[in-house]
Structures are given as C-alpha cells and as structure tokens.
Design an enzyme around this catalytic site. Structure first.
Site, PDB file in Angstrom:
ATOM      1  N   ASP A 130     -10.853   0.243   4.182  1.00  0.00           N
ATOM      2  CA  ASP A 130      -9.534  -0.336   3.972  1.00  0.00           C
ATOM      3  C   ASP A 130      -9.553  -1.012   2.601  1.00  0.00           C
ATOM      4  O   ASP A 130     -10.179  -2.054   2.418  1.00  0.00           O
ATOM      5  CB  ASP A 130      -9.267  -1.337   5.105  1.00  0.00           C
ATOM      6  N   LYS A 167       0.946  -4.175  -2.696  1.00  0.00           N
ATOM      7  CA  LYS A 167      -0.060  -5.124  -3.195  1.00  0.00           C
ATOM      8  C   LYS A 167      -0.535  -4.736  -4.588  1.00  0.00           C
ATOM      9  O   LYS A 167      -1.394  -5.383  -5.164  1.00  0.00           O
ATOM     10  CB  LYS A 167      -1.225  -5.195  -2.210  1.00  0.00           C
TER      11      LYS A 167
HETATM   12  C1  LIG Z   1      -2.260  -6.051   3.742  1.00  0.00           C
HETATM   13  C2  LIG Z   1      -3.464  -5.506   4.395  1.00  0.00           C
HETATM   14  C3  LIG Z   1      -3.383  -4.529   5.378  1.00  0.00           C
HETATM   15  C4  LIG Z   1      -2.069  -4.001   5.890  1.00  0.00           C
HETATM   16  O1  LIG Z   1      -1.335  -3.398   4.892  1.00  0.00           O
HETATM   17  P1  LIG Z   1       0.192  -2.992   5.133  1.00  0.00           P
HETATM   18  O2  LIG Z   1       0.693  -2.739   3.761  1.00  0.00           O
HETATM   19  O3  LIG Z   1       0.838  -4.165   5.795  1.00  0.00           O
HETATM   20  O4  LIG Z   1       0.171  -1.787   6.009  1.00  0.00           O
HETATM   21  C5  LIG Z   1      -4.555  -4.056   5.905  1.00  0.00           C
HETATM   22  N1  LIG Z   1      -5.750  -4.511   5.506  1.00  0.00           N
HETATM   23  C6  LIG Z   1      -5.869  -5.449   4.557  1.00  0.00           C
HETATM   24  C7  LIG Z   1      -7.225  -5.893   4.122  1.00  0.00           C
HETATM   25  C8  LIG Z   1      -4.738  -5.986   3.979  1.00  0.00           C
HETATM   26  O5  LIG Z   1      -4.848  -6.938   3.058  1.00  0.00           O
END
Ligand SMILES: *Cc1c(COP(=O)(O)O)cnc(C)c1O
Length: 408
Positions: free
Chosen positions: A202, A228
């Site tokens: 992730d 992000k």
């Molecule tokens: C923000 C985040 C997510 C989820 O991302 P979405 O854009 O809300 O689907 C998953 N893992 C981490 C580490 C994150 O910071």
C-alpha cells in the site's frame, strides 16, 4: 541542517487554496496525509477537460471521444513512468487505494484455501486490513499479524519466522499514515518471494514523498491514490505485474471489460480493460497524470529532502514542549508527526488549532490497531508537504503551546 533548493514561495503561488483564511487567520494546512492540495495546472486540466473534450472514452469514432481517449491513455503512461512499471497495461485506473486493494483481495478468493496464510503488518490503514479479513472469511485462510516495536518499526526477525510454505500473501504499507514509518519493503518483498508468497504494498503515503520504482522493488502489487499526490479525489492506481493481472479474475463485470458477450458466455477483454468495467473517472485520470507531471517537475528527491528538513525542525520544536509524546520514532520516517500532550484529549487541541487557522487531524487515522497498541484513543497528527514552510511550523508550535495553556 541542509537547506532546500526548492523555491517554496514560488511553489506556494501554484496553490490557490493556500491564500485563504480560516477563522480570521491565514490557513496553515498540515493535514496532507489525509489529502493534499491541488496546484493550478491540475485545476486547469480539470477545467480544460470539461470545457473542451468531455466525452466517453474507447468507444467513440468522433473527435472528442478520440481526444479524451488519447488524454486518458497518456495519463496511464505518465503513471507507468512515475512508478517505473515495465508496461502501461500493468497500470490499472481505480477509484483509489481502497479500490485497488479490494481488486486484489477479491481476486485472491480464487487462489486461497484453508491452511493458507495472509500476513499483514501491525501498522496498516483499515483499508489494508478489512479486505484481507473478508478474503480470509471467504476462503478459510488465516490472517497473521507482523508485530511492531514501540518506535513503530516492524519486527523483522519475527516476520521472517512467520514465513512458511503456507504464506500465500504478504501485505504491508510502504509508509504508515499514522506513524510515518518507512518500512523496509525491499527486504519484506524478497523474503516473501523466497517462500513463494505474493506481495501487495500500500503506497498511498509513500508515492507523494519518496521515490518508488516497482521494478526495482520487484513488488507484485502496488497502490496509490491521486488525491494524496496533488490530484483529485476518486481516482487512483493499482500496479500489478503482468503475470499476476493475467491470472487474477476480474473484480467487476460490465461494459468495457469484455471481449465478447452472449447470454451463454462472456469472454473478458485483455489488460488493463479486464479490470476497468464501466465509464471511469476520465477527467480524474487525466488530472492524475497532470498531478504527477507537477510533482515530477519539482522532483521527488528534492521533495523528500525538503520534507525531511521540515520533519526534523518540527520534531525538535515539538519535543521542547513539556508533556509531548510522539508516536512513531523510527529512524526512517516521512514528514508525519503523531503526538499527544499529557492529560489533554487530542480532539480538544485539534479544535483550538482550527480556531487559529491550523488544520491538523485528530483521532485514530483509520488505524485503530495502532492506537490499541499504544493504549490511546487517538493522536494529533501533523503531516507536511513540500508547500509547507518553517514559518507555518512556527505558527503550529505556537498554536500547540497556546492550546495547551488554555486546556491545562
Ligand atoms: C489514505 C490511505 C489509504 C486509503 O486511500 P483512499 O484514497 O481513501 O482509498 C490506504 N492506506 C493508506 C496508508 C493511506 O494513507
């Protein structure tokens, strides 16, 4: 301390939102780990799409459909290049990291059975926990947790001891959204591969802040969210090695993901379309590409270095306040500071900071197991981006001092 080569004053001019006031004070935006702000070139791309070539992609013979398709597929190549994937069709457009993870977790239903194990780290976002729990419920496989230490670092010896022939999948974030820890994923990936397990990383918190090269990592699946990375919400990506995406069954059925449909049988389209059912977030995908162009122009190495300066500066100043405890003190960190002040609820600090125009996040940050580990209800989290300044950190520190005085 090394000084940045970035022209932050010029960079800040690209972000219209940074000029606004909140509760009568200039905004200090320190919630970048939740979502990043959007620079003018990305906003212009969104306006340009709807003003000039809004059309559905892939199916049309007309000019607008061609232009939209070209721009969307160009964006896919920008994502491919940003993450250094070998092939464009190894990049799938998704609605974000959550969707990306669910595609893989759902697909693995076909591969797992009772006795198989999925290893997940102790510092995951809920979206990298729940889909695997659901997968294990469906298949009878078991979920095992890779433990961490009080610094917020994974216990690598224990991890190695957990690996066996039963390990089919290892899932871990590259960077923790709640602690900022940069995990040693290269080692995790190679150790997992040594027992034949696949690895999903992730990358939602890593891609905006440090260089990511999926080929160099030799990772099987990697995820990111555009919002992000200075892009819009509702769009993201899943990188998957071609061999894995070929094996993995599709997640959703519908238009665009088929080769041929009859009522007796449907054959699926090739990559990447097999995983892209329905009309996607076309404008979002194109804007995601523009956001990566913007970041690439500044330079991810320069960003990483400057944000590290901000992290060091803010950490030192924060620790000079009596009663502050920081959660996540790994040697390898991105610019995220999770902290509490003795005897004060994080929510109260967050509320007072907002009155001063300072945006931070409070709560469990979608990572309740981490809060349970530290036996706290939540933290205050300040997360920095390349458009933040030391002056903003000074205002943040002054704000924390003031809030603390008001609450104690
Ligand atoms: C923000 C985040 C997510 C989820 O991302 P979405 O854009 O809300 O689907 C998953 N893992 C981490 C580490 C994150 O910071």
């Amino acid at each position: 301390m090394q000084q940045t080569t970035l022209d932050i004053t010029r960079i800040r001019k690209d972000f219209p939102i940074l000029k606004r006031e909140v509760n009568g004070n200039p905004l200090v935006y320190l919630d970048n780990a939740a979502t990043s702000q959007t620079p003018k070139p990305v906003i212009d791309t969104i306006v340009g799409y709807y003003s000039n070539y809004n059309a559905n992609i892939h199916r049309g013979v007309h000019t607008l459909a061609q232009e939209a398709t070209d721009a969307y597929e160009k964006a896919r190549i920008k994502i491919q290049n940003f993450f250094n994937a070998a092939k464009a069709h190894e990049i799938l457009f998704t609605s974000g990291t959550t969707h990306s993870i669910n595609i893989v977790a759902n697909g693995f239903s076909s591969f797992l059975t009772k006795g198989d194990e999925v290893l997940v780290s102790a510092m995951e976002h809920h979206s990298n926990i729940v889909p695997w729990q659901m997968l294990c419920e469906r298949t009878g496989a078991s979920l095992k947790v890779i433990p961490m230490n009080p610094e917020g670092e994974l216990l690598m010896q224990e991890f190695k001891g957990m690996l066996s022939d039963n390990t089919k999948l290892v899932v871990c974030n590259h960077v923790s959204n709640a602690l900022g820890t940069i995990n040693p994923i290269k080692v995790i990936i190679s150790e997992a591969h040594a027992v034949g397990a696949a690895v999903l990383i992730d990358g939602a918190q890593a891609a905006p802040h440090i260089k990511v090269d999926v080929q160099e990592l030799n990772v099987d699946f990697y995820t990111a969210s555009a919002h992000k990375l200075c892009g819009p919400t509702g769009v993201g990506m899943l990188y998957g090695k071609e061999e894995w995406l070929t094996k993995l069954p599709p997640y959703q059925g519908g238009g665009e993901m088929i080769a041929e449909v009859t009522f007796e049988k449907t054959t699926y389209a090739g990559l990447p379309h097999k995983f892209e059912a329905g009309t996607p977030n076309i404008c979002g995908g194109i804007a995601f590409g523009a956001a990566l162009d913007y970041i690439k122009n500044i330079g991810i190495e320069a960003i990483a270095q400057y944000e590290h300066e901000l992290l060091t500066y803010a950490t030192d100043r924060l620790l000079s306040i009596e009663g502050v405890k920081i959660y996540g003190t790994s040697q390898e960190k991105t610019a995220v500071i999770s902290f509490n002040i003795k005897g004060i609820h994080p929510y109260d600090i967050g509320t007072l900071l907002d009155k001063m125009g300072i945006a931070v996040r409070t709560g469990h940050h979608c990572a309740q197991p981490i809060m349970d580990y530290f036996k706290i209800p939540g933290t205050i989290r300040a997360s920095f981006s390349f458009y933040n300044t030391k002056e903003e950190i000074d205002r943040f520190i002054d704000g924390v001092v003031k809030a603390k005085q008001m609450l104690s």
